[in-house]
Design a protein around this motif. Structure first.
Motif: not given
Length: 147
Positions: A62-63, A70-72, A135-139
């Motif tokens: 994706c990057p 990228h978020a959940l 919102v949680d960001m995918v690390l």
């Protein structure tokens, strides 16, 4: 699982290999499970007919593709809107990898990609019309070891 959808150990191996190596040839897959390429093809077709294998997908970096964020997003929906959530998501301009309805009353989990924080803020503002967002960001994505 009912009897008609029961799979054996070889089917399990085929599914596992395909999930990790989707571009493997039938010949190579057959060698790994000790069958001919044709026998593997027949098994895969049966798994498709049973609905166990539903689709083939591509995992995108994706990057590199242009979506570094990228978020959940957990959405606790309120009153149903004029435009259904699924219609909004299909037209929002940001890739939605997954959209799940999860436990709870009208609770959804959205797995989304964004080009920028501005894009994310724009979508979140619109999503707030549907309910409360967390919102949680995918690390990073972690690779699981082969079993």
């Amino acid at each position: 699982m009912d009897k008609k959808n029961k799979v054996d150990q070889v089917d399990e191996q085929i599914i596992h290999i395909l999930r990790h190596q989707g571009r493997i040839t039938l010949q190579e897959l057959g060698e790994k499970v000790h069958l001919t390429g044709q026998a593997v093809k027949n098994r895969i077709e049966k798994l498709e007919d049973k609905g166990i294998i539903q689709q083939y997908t591509v995992n995108v970096n994706c990057p590199v593709y242009g979506f570094p964020l990228h978020a959940l997003i957990r959405l606790e929906a309120g009153i149903p809107q004029k435009i259904p959530l699924t219609v909004f998501l299909a037209k929002c301009g940001c890739p939605v990898l997954h959209c799940y309805q999860i436990t709870g009353r009208q609770v959804y989990m959205l797995d989304m990609l964004f080009r920028s924080m501005e894009d994310q803020k724009r979508i979140l503002l619109k999503l707030q019309k549907y309910g409360i967002c967390t919102v949680d960001m995918v690390l990073q994505s972690l690779e699981l070891p082969e079993t």
